[in-house]
Design an enzyme around this catalytic site. Structure first.
Site, short mmCIF file in Angstrom:
data_model
loop_
_atom_site.label_atom_id
_atom_site.label_comp_id
_atom_site.label_asym_id
_atom_site.label_seq_id
_atom_site.Cartn_x
_atom_site.Cartn_y
_atom_site.Cartn_z
N ARG A 175 3.16 0.08 -5.17
CA ARG A 175 2.98 -0.52 -3.86
C ARG A 175 1.64 -1.26 -3.76
O ARG A 175 1.31 -1.82 -2.71
CB ARG A 175 3.06 0.54 -2.77
CG ARG A 175 4.32 1.40 -2.85
CD ARG A 175 4.32 2.43 -1.76
NE ARG A 175 4.51 1.81 -0.48
CZ ARG A 175 5.68 1.54 0.07
NH1 ARG A 175 6.78 1.84 -0.56
NH2 ARG A 175 5.75 0.97 1.25
N GLU A 220 4.25 -14.26 -14.24
CA GLU A 220 3.88 -13.03 -13.53
C GLU A 220 2.96 -12.12 -14.37
O GLU A 220 2.01 -11.55 -13.85
CB GLU A 220 5.18 -12.30 -13.20
CG GLU A 220 5.08 -11.09 -12.34
CD GLU A 220 6.45 -10.51 -12.02
OE1 GLU A 220 7.44 -10.80 -12.73
OE2 GLU A 220 6.54 -9.74 -11.06
N TRP A 268 -3.00 -2.69 -1.64
CA TRP A 268 -2.77 -4.09 -2.01
C TRP A 268 -3.36 -4.90 -0.87
O TRP A 268 -2.86 -4.85 0.25
CB TRP A 268 -1.26 -4.35 -2.15
CG TRP A 268 -0.95 -5.72 -2.67
CD1 TRP A 268 -0.88 -6.11 -3.97
CD2 TRP A 268 -0.64 -6.89 -1.89
NE1 TRP A 268 -0.56 -7.44 -4.06
CE2 TRP A 268 -0.42 -7.94 -2.80
CE3 TRP A 268 -0.56 -7.16 -0.53
CZ2 TRP A 268 -0.09 -9.23 -2.38
CZ3 TRP A 268 -0.24 -8.44 -0.11
CH2 TRP A 268 -0.01 -9.46 -1.04
N CYS A 284 0.83 -1.21 0.00
CA CYS A 284 0.00 0.00 0.00
C CYS A 284 0.87 1.26 0.00
O CYS A 284 1.98 1.27 0.51
CB CYS A 284 -0.94 0.07 1.19
SG CYS A 284 -1.93 -1.40 1.40
N HIS A 341 14.47 -36.91 -13.94
CA HIS A 341 14.15 -37.30 -12.56
C HIS A 341 12.70 -36.99 -12.21
O HIS A 341 12.36 -36.96 -11.03
CB HIS A 341 15.11 -36.61 -11.58
CG HIS A 341 16.54 -37.04 -11.77
ND1 HIS A 341 16.99 -38.30 -11.45
CD2 HIS A 341 17.60 -36.39 -12.31
CE1 HIS A 341 18.28 -38.40 -11.75
NE2 HIS A 341 18.67 -37.25 -12.29
N GLU A 350 14.39 -17.08 -13.97
CA GLU A 350 13.93 -15.69 -14.10
C GLU A 350 12.96 -15.55 -15.28
O GLU A 350 11.93 -14.88 -15.17
CB GLU A 350 15.15 -14.77 -14.25
CG GLU A 350 14.85 -13.32 -14.49
CD GLU A 350 13.96 -12.68 -13.43
OE1 GLU A 350 13.72 -13.29 -12.39
OE2 GLU A 350 13.46 -11.58 -13.69
N LYS A 395 9.00 -14.41 -15.02
CA LYS A 395 8.51 -13.26 -15.76
C LYS A 395 7.28 -13.64 -16.56
O LYS A 395 6.31 -12.91 -16.60
CB LYS A 395 9.62 -12.76 -16.69
CG LYS A 395 9.66 -11.31 -16.89
CD LYS A 395 10.41 -10.50 -15.87
CE LYS A 395 10.36 -10.93 -14.45
NZ LYS A 395 11.20 -10.21 -13.56
N LYS A 405 4.71 -3.90 -6.91
CA LYS A 405 6.14 -3.79 -7.22
C LYS A 405 6.97 -4.00 -5.97
O LYS A 405 8.00 -4.66 -5.99
CB LYS A 405 6.40 -2.38 -7.80
CG LYS A 405 7.84 -2.10 -8.13
CD LYS A 405 8.18 -2.65 -9.48
CE LYS A 405 9.64 -2.53 -9.81
NZ LYS A 405 10.03 -3.60 -10.75
N ASN A 433 -0.47 1.81 5.90
CA ASN A 433 0.39 0.89 5.15
C ASN A 433 1.05 -0.02 6.16
O ASN A 433 1.80 0.46 7.00
CB ASN A 433 1.44 1.67 4.35
CG ASN A 433 2.54 0.77 3.81
OD1 ASN A 433 2.28 -0.39 3.50
ND2 ASN A 433 3.73 1.29 3.70
N GLY A 434 0.74 -1.31 6.09
CA GLY A 434 1.33 -2.26 7.04
C GLY A 434 0.32 -3.33 7.41
O GLY A 434 -0.74 -3.44 6.79
C1 AGP Z 1 9.96 -9.46 -10.24
O1 AGP Z 1 9.51 -9.38 -11.53
C2 AGP Z 1 8.97 -9.50 -9.21
N1 AGP Z 1 8.03 -8.47 -9.33
C3 AGP Z 1 9.39 -9.86 -7.79
O2 AGP Z 1 9.77 -11.19 -7.82
C4 AGP Z 1 10.48 -9.03 -7.09
O3 AGP Z 1 11.71 -9.25 -7.70
C5 AGP Z 1 10.53 -9.40 -5.61
O4 AGP Z 1 9.32 -9.05 -5.01
C6 AGP Z 1 11.69 -8.79 -4.87
O5 AGP Z 1 11.62 -7.40 -4.88
P1 AGP Z 1 12.88 -6.52 -4.47
O6 AGP Z 1 13.97 -6.80 -5.43
O7 AGP Z 1 12.40 -5.11 -4.54
O8 AGP Z 1 13.25 -6.92 -3.07
#
Ligand code: AGP
Length: 593
Positions: free
Chosen positions: A27, A477, A72, A2, A493, A470, A474, A588, A98-99
């Site tokens: 956020r 996500e 969020w 948030c 395996h 990675e 992506k 984010k 926020n929290g």
């Molecule tokens: C990446 O595409 C993601 N949105 C997510 O995995 C992100 O890398 C993760 O939340 C860690 O965030 P940070 O690097 O700001 O700690």
């Protein structure tokens, strides 16, 4: 998670609040709201991103004080009732939060037995009512806030309006960020500087348990011991907060296309005149340590896998690499002299903050690799190295990942003064540029195939496997396609059981040592019907490969060809009609555990 904003005495509170919340959407963005004082407390809130607030807010807001929130969801689904601000039962107090309040169930019971009713499922409504309860008893907001912070367990950054104080905005914080912006004839608050940079470059950082208020002229802060404190002002550069799309349709595309520049900037920042420019104490510390623990989440964890392998292979230092939320509950400190590297683009990730608190209880030095100067994590570590990647707005991390890998490579090079790393990195820049100029159409054709499937596999070994992880993250996500990354050798395996007719399998082959084993893996999945797309380097390529790039140092896949993976995820998401920059359920910056 948030994001929160607040202002007193600003000329156009409506614009400050909504535009500010738009800057904080990273956020969270499942619902948003604004509250202000216009004789009485007025609230406007709904599901959807902050931009929707323009549709529901009055054209002009006549209020000295305003608060706003982008959410969020943690407690309670995204809905109008659960959106912030929350107002207390007797409508004296409204606040944004926020929290996460860990003891909100007990507190709600405490209030229910005293006649309070609740209209949302949130922990935040409990705060509003508890504060009102203390305020009605004490008739003094500051006293009420002291009583409140004694009761609350968990994390909170709060911006509060009280009907009886039309000229003040109250604030309180613990473990969630809150920054005050100092203006002339007005003052502001926000979760970070981005909403405020068009108004001021002078900021005051609040520490945990700080509380107080802002008015037009004053910033009044009390500390943990309830003593009034003079907080020093810090000047922040405003440039780094630019959210200009620069003509691109999406931030993700813009950020992928910046990778070559980011790598160039990193090299020139940390290496000049044939010398590495890292802090000598940091290099000494790393050399003297006998074990390095890498911690990160999501993309940053994937970068840590590369860093760990580099330190092991090139610097002969033993390492462990952990997902931060896993390590936090069973922390281990192997070796006589361990050192911890935390990797976080945002520097605000709650799982890492939890880890850092554990580390701070030991005599262990720490390095943070981050894109965000002055972030919460950077205030608690021994050393910070900045990625200098420029603000990354898209929820899907792209340029920050490439920068993390590049910086880890430079650091590994610096430990043993291995200058070849710099040349190797310079070579990757040409590969990145080549991909940008030549491969987008071909990647879109692959995206046309992928978008029709529910499952995708990525295969690689060693550094190509780390990149596969990675790439797979992506894709899932932002395109909501289930994907898995599998080390080539692990296929047999178990996972090979999932290979079926037409299943897309994307394979990275850039390591001479593992190339022939990978070719064997390709035969294994092809003979079971998989539709294989290979990304390889010239020296290891075959005619049937989908994309072939110039040779580069095998350990730099995460820098050289990560853009292929990012473009692919981008185009699949785009073709499926999804919100590329703001995928569902995500934020984010993940500021809750
Ligand atoms: C990446 O595409 C993601 N949105 C997510 O995995 C992100 O890398 C993760 O939340 C860690 O965030 P940070 O690097 O700001 O700690």
């Amino acid at each position: 998670m948030c994001g929160i904003v607040g202002a007193v005495g600003i000329q156009n509170p409506r614009e400050y609040a909504v535009e500010g919340l738009k800057m904080l959407e990273y956020r969270g963005y499942d619902s948003a709201g604004v509250g202000f004082l216009d004789g009485r407390i007025k609230l406007y809130k709904d599901v959807g991103s902050p931009s929707h607030l323009y549709d529901i807010l009055p054209a002009k807001i006549n209020s000295n004080v305003i608060i706003g929130h982008t959410r969020w969801a943690t407690h309670g689904k995204p809905s109008k009732e659960n959106s912030h601000p929350h107002i207390s039962m007797y409508k004296k107090i409204a606040l944004v939060h926020n929290g996460v309040i860990e003891n909100f169930v007990e507190l709600r019971e405490f209030l229910t037995t005293r006649g309070y009713c609740f209209y949302s499922q949130t922990d935040t409504e409990v705060i509003a009512n508890l504060l009102e309860y203390f305020y009605l008893e004490s008739k003094d907001m500051l006293k009420a806030m002291v009583l409140l912070k004694e009761k609350l367990e968990g994390s909170y950054a709060l911006a509060i309006v009280n009907e009886d104080y039309p000229d003040r905005l109250f604030m309180l914080k613990k473990a969630s960020p809150l920054l005050v912006g100092k203006g002339k004839g007005f003052n502001l608050i926000a979760s970070d500087a981005s909403p405020m940079v068009n108004y001021t470059n002078e900021f005051v950082e609040l520490d945990d348990f700080d509380y107080g208020y802002i008015s037009k002229e004053e910033i009044v802060v009390f500390n943990k011991e309830n003593k009034k404190v003079d907080k020093k002002t810090i000047i922040k550069s405003t440039e780094s907060f630019s959210h200009d799309l620069k003509g691109y349709p999406h931030y993700m595309l813009k950020e992928i296309e910046e990778i070559d520049e980011v790598v160039k900037r990193l090299v020139s920042t940390y290496y000049q005149d044939d010398k590495y420019l890292f802090d000598k104490e940091l290099i000494k510390d790393l050399k003297e340590s006998d074990h390095i623990i890498f911690l990160g989440c999501g993309t940053s964890y994937h970068a840590s896998l590369v860093g760990g392998r580099l330190f092991e292979n090139f610097n002969n230092i033993s390492t462990t690499k952990y997902i931060a939320s896993e390590w936090a509950f069973h922390p281990t400190f192997p070796g006589e002299k361990p050192f911890v590297v935390l990797i976080s683009q945002s520097g605000e990730t709650a799982d890492l903050i939890h880890c850092l608190k554990i580390i701070q209880e030991k005599d262990v030095h720490t390095l943070l690799i981050t894109n965000t100067a002055g972030s919460t994590l950077s205030r608690g570590v021994t050393y910070t190295l900045l990625l200098h990647a420029g603000v990354e707005v898209s929820v899907a991390s792209t340029k920050a990942y490439a920068a993390q890998v590049a910086l880890l490579a430079l650091l590994s090079g610096a430990i043993d003064d291995n200058k070849k790393v710099v040349d190797d990195l310079k070579d990757t820049i040409k590969v990145i540029e080549y991909i940008k100029n030549n491969f987008k159409e071909r990647i879109q054709k692959i995206a046309d195939v992928i978008k029709e499937h529910q499952n995708v596999f990525y295969l690689g070994r060693s550094f190509d496997y780390f990149l596969s992880l990675e790439a797979s993250l992506k894709l899932k996500e932002i395109s909501y396609i289930h994907s898995e990354a599998i080390p080539g050798g692990e296929l047999k395996h178990g996972p090979i059981a999932l290979i079926s007719q037409g299943l897309p399998v994307i394979v990275f082959i850039t390591d001479p040592l593992t190339a022939s084993s990978m070719r064997g893996n390709i035969e294994e999945v092809k003979s079971r019907g998989a539709n294989v797309f290979v990304i390889s380097t010239k020296e290891l390529s075959k005619e049937s490969d989908s994309l072939v790039v110039d040779n580069y140092a095998y350990y730099l896949s995460g820098v050289a060809i990560s853009s292929v993976a990012f473009y692919l995820a981008y185009y699949v998401s785009l073709k499926k009609g999804y919100n590329v920059d703001k995928p569902r359920n995500l934020a984010k910056s993940v500021t809750v555990e």
